[in-house]
Design an enzyme around this catalytic site. Structure first.
Site, mmCIF file in Angstrom:
data_model
loop_
_atom_site.group_PDB
_atom_site.id
_atom_site.type_symbol
_atom_site.label_atom_id
_atom_site.label_comp_id
_atom_site.label_asym_id
_atom_site.label_seq_id
_atom_site.Cartn_x
_atom_site.Cartn_y
_atom_site.Cartn_z
ATOM 1 N N ASP A 214 -15.873 -21.223 -7.445
ATOM 2 C CA ASP A 214 -14.888 -21.219 -6.374
ATOM 3 C C ASP A 214 -14.322 -22.616 -6.207
ATOM 4 O O ASP A 214 -14.656 -23.542 -6.939
ATOM 5 C CB ASP A 214 -15.548 -20.756 -5.074
ATOM 6 C CG ASP A 214 -16.620 -21.731 -4.602
ATOM 7 O OD1 ASP A 214 -17.474 -22.100 -5.429
ATOM 8 O OD2 ASP A 214 -16.617 -22.135 -3.426
ATOM 9 N N HIS A 537 -17.865 -17.303 -14.720
ATOM 10 C CA HIS A 537 -17.337 -17.015 -13.384
ATOM 11 C C HIS A 537 -16.801 -18.343 -12.861
ATOM 12 O O HIS A 537 -17.475 -19.098 -12.159
ATOM 13 C CB HIS A 537 -18.449 -16.460 -12.494
ATOM 14 C CG HIS A 537 -17.962 -16.004 -11.150
ATOM 15 N ND1 HIS A 537 -17.559 -14.716 -10.904
ATOM 16 C CD2 HIS A 537 -17.787 -16.681 -9.983
ATOM 17 C CE1 HIS A 537 -17.175 -14.601 -9.640
ATOM 18 N NE2 HIS A 537 -17.299 -15.795 -9.060
ATOM 19 N N ASP A 582 -22.521 -12.087 -20.251
ATOM 20 C CA ASP A 582 -21.375 -12.968 -20.485
ATOM 21 C C ASP A 582 -20.138 -12.236 -19.984
ATOM 22 O O ASP A 582 -19.311 -11.743 -20.748
ATOM 23 C CB ASP A 582 -21.253 -13.315 -21.968
ATOM 24 C CG ASP A 582 -20.191 -14.390 -22.197
ATOM 25 O OD1 ASP A 582 -19.884 -14.686 -23.352
ATOM 26 O OD2 ASP A 582 -19.661 -14.928 -21.211
ATOM 27 N N GLU A 591 -21.917 -17.849 -13.419
ATOM 28 C CA GLU A 591 -21.132 -18.841 -12.697
ATOM 29 C C GLU A 591 -21.479 -20.225 -13.228
ATOM 30 O O GLU A 591 -22.505 -20.436 -13.884
ATOM 31 C CB GLU A 591 -21.418 -18.768 -11.202
ATOM 32 C CG GLU A 591 -20.453 -19.616 -10.375
ATOM 33 C CD GLU A 591 -20.613 -19.431 -8.886
ATOM 34 O OE1 GLU A 591 -19.717 -19.871 -8.143
ATOM 35 O OE2 GLU A 591 -21.632 -18.860 -8.462
#
Length: 628
Positions: A214, A537, A582, A591
């Site tokens: 993020d 991610h 994956d 992530e």
């Protein structure tokens, strides 16, 4: 632990037969939360699957596991055979002409409880000639190619450390001609106060690193990350001071690694209140999909505890420790910044001494993204006291450490280290390594003895493990590759306290695991090795138009706890070391995060070539591509 809300995508397309190009439906979440499909052309030689099932090219690569980057000439060199075989021998070949350069016997078979594999080891440590090679076992084919060279990890280190530049917030980023198209525009310039901070209205949003997949920024994880990187620089200053990372600051009077860390410290300083306390995090309030950072246009809000005094004790103590450490490390290069950081650290200490137990255990209403909860700030406060004493020599910090250090001694033997909220060990090592009058030799001996006992156990099990890794079955949790890296960091600090070649060797074994010598024959660093993972991610990797992810990023790795919806694809009773996908939506296994990345940097730094003489510390120690 980080918490996410993500809608599970449809099952992605399976792999095509060997040698045939195929198209994988790479799943990403649009800003509306609906699933968008990106079609990415791949080749079977690059070997990955959206479902987490990996295939390797002709020759059976997945069954012969090697470090796909390579090995040091004077270090141990071991491949792992992860399939049943009655063939007793193996051979090592030159990659350019297939000539046999080494023959050896496989070790007896052993069962690995973490993966469910029965393994045999191929030890070719006596092969020291630089070159490119592969391992072959009759009936199982050949491994991926690897190199033997003194600087074999130099470029991997460069990519792993430069990945922090790719995570910069508040500026445009461009990786240049080495990675054309890997860029993003200026992002997150609009800041604001969230009501949970006790303030209202606009405020600064300045610098820092995007924490993980993020675009949030979090003080507690930043503190641990900065601490690992600055400790790494301190341990290996002679190897790192001249490294050119090809960042905008390259060529100034400060080493590039410190310039990069400076970017995040700048943001941390903006998170301190006038009374010395520090807010927990700065993120957009609502979740967004896989978009580029400049497309996340909502204000980046400063989030607090939602009740007076609004700042948190763990964040403030982390801040005090990492800023005190920064003052010491930057002093030879930037005395004004050194003075600024130690002043901020002192103010933070004063605040946390008056507010020792203000906890941040969950996000306030209306705020998404991670929150890094911690139920005790005692270890952060101990680390802050130790770093402040090591930097200033002032007695109150030493007295606090001596009155409280004993409670941290058992943390040296913790089986599954989680560095962002388990900072007792680094506090103890800070005191033990401080070159200060008044250091208690009895306390130092106790810290060293406990560190040696724990490190002996880790080194012994690492060097006897079926996969030659420090990992125990219980260690396969969210961010397990960061756990492997942190084992290496602990072993390297132990080697500074009590030099033992086994510690350095065991630390490097975890690097081999991360770079391909694992049950998947997968390099868990993007764009490194013959078979790197492909679907982190990671929002820039999911939001851009590049066919491969941003380079140098470490995957979180196998996680035996089914902590995202995507992991439902994995069969029941899958062994811990095989609980991995994956797959971009699998934030619990794939992530990236800056603290895991820092542990990889630390482990790789130990494997870089030392300069030939002290003066070489001022010269580039790591080869890198030409500057853009």
């Amino acid at each position: 632990m980080r918490a996410w809300t993500v809608r599970a995508p449809p099952t992605p397309t399976l792999l095509a037969p060997a040698g045939v190009p195929y198209v994988c439906d790479r799943c990403s979440l649009g800003s509306s939360g609906m699933v968008a499909m990106r079609r990415v052309l791949l080749t079977a030689a690059s070997v990955f699957a959206c479902t987490g099932v990996t295939w390797s090219g002709a020759g059976g690569g997945p069954r012969l596991h090697v470090d796909q980057v390579g090995y040091l000439p004077d270090g141990p060199k071991v491949a792992v055979v992860g399939a049943a075989t009655t063939v007793p021998d193996f051979s090592v070949h030159r990659a350019d002409d297939d000539r046999v350069v080494f023959r050896g016997r496989l070790s007896p078979a052993r069962y690995d409880a973490s993966s469910g594999d029965t393994t045999r080891l191929a030890d070719f440590s006596s092969l020291t000639a630089p070159g490119e090679y592969y391992v072959e076992v009759g009936g199982l084919g050949r491994s991926y190619a690897f190199r033997i060279a003194p600087d074999v990890y130099a470029h991997t280190f460069y990519l792993a450390m430069r990945a922090f530049y790719g995570q910069r917030c508040g500026t445009a980023v461009d990786l240049g001609p080495e990675f054309p198209g890997y860029r993003h525009a200026v992002c997150h310039l609009q800041g604001a106060w969230h009501p949970s901070s006790g303030r209202a209205g606009p405020r600064a949003s300045y610098h820092g690193w995007h924490d993980a997949g993020d675009y949030g920024r979090y003080i507690v994880n930043s503190g641990a990350t900065v601490g690992t990187l600055l400790w790494t620089f301190d341990l290996y200053r002679d190897r790192l001071a001249g490294v050119d990372l090809h960042i905008p600051e390259s060529g100034n009077a400060t080493p590039d690694l410190l310039d990069e860390v400076h970017w995040n410290l700048d943001w941390m300083l903006t998170m301190q209140d006038g009374d010395g306390g520090v807010w927990q995090k700065q993120t957009v309030a609502e979740g967004t999909g896989f978009i580029m950072p400049e497309q996340e246009t909502a204000a980046s809000v400063v989030v607090g505890t939602d009740a007076p005094p609004y700042k948190s004790s763990c964040a403030t103590a982390d801040f005090a420790a990492s800023l005190a450490l920064a003052s010491r490390i930057y002093r030879p290069y930037d005395r004004a910044f050194s003075a600024k950081t130690v002043s901020a650290a002192r103010a933070a200490w004063t605040w946390v001494s008056a507010n020792p137990n203000v906890l941040f255990l969950k996000n306030p209403p209306g705020v998404a993204w991670g929150f890094y909860p911690d139920t005790s700030c005692a270890d952060e406060r101990l680390w802050a006291a130790a770093e402040l004493w090591r930097t200033t020599g002032e007695r109150p910090y030493r007295d606090y450490f001596l009155a409280n250090y004993a409670q941290a001694i058992p943390s040296l033997a913790v089986a599954a280290p989680e560095p962002w909220n388990a900072l007792g060990p680094v506090a103890l090592w800070t005191y033990a390594l401080a070159d200060r009058p008044g250091r208690d030799p009895v306390v130092v001996r106790r810290i060293v003895a406990a560190t040696v006992a724990a490190s002996n156990a880790v080194a012994s099990r690492t060097l006897s493990s079926p996969y030659r890794t420090s990992m125990l079955p219980a260690d396969y949790v969210w961010g397990s590759n960061g756990v492997a890296g942190d084992y290496s960091f602990r072993l390297l600090v132990a080697n500074r306290l009590h030099p033992d070649r086994r510690y350095v060797q065991a630390a490097l074994e975890n690097v081999h695991y991360i770079l391909g010598r694992n049950p998947f024959s997968l390099s868990w660093v993007t764009q490194v090795g013959s078979n790197p993972f492909q679907h982190p991610h990671h929002r820039p990797s999911g939001g851009d138009d590049n066919p491969a992810p941003w380079p140098g990023l470490l995957s979180g790795g196998p996680n035996q706890n089914r902590q995202d919806a995507d992991m439902a694809k994995l069969p029941p009773n899958t062994p811990p070391a095989r609980m991995y996908l994956d797959d971009q939506p699998s934030y619990a296994t794939n992530e990236i995060a800056i603290n895991w990345q820092a542990s990889l940097v630390a482990a790789l730094a130990a494997a870089l070539p030392a300069p030939a003489h002290p003066a070489a510390a001022a010269r580039p120690a790591v080869a890198a591509p030409p500057r853009p």
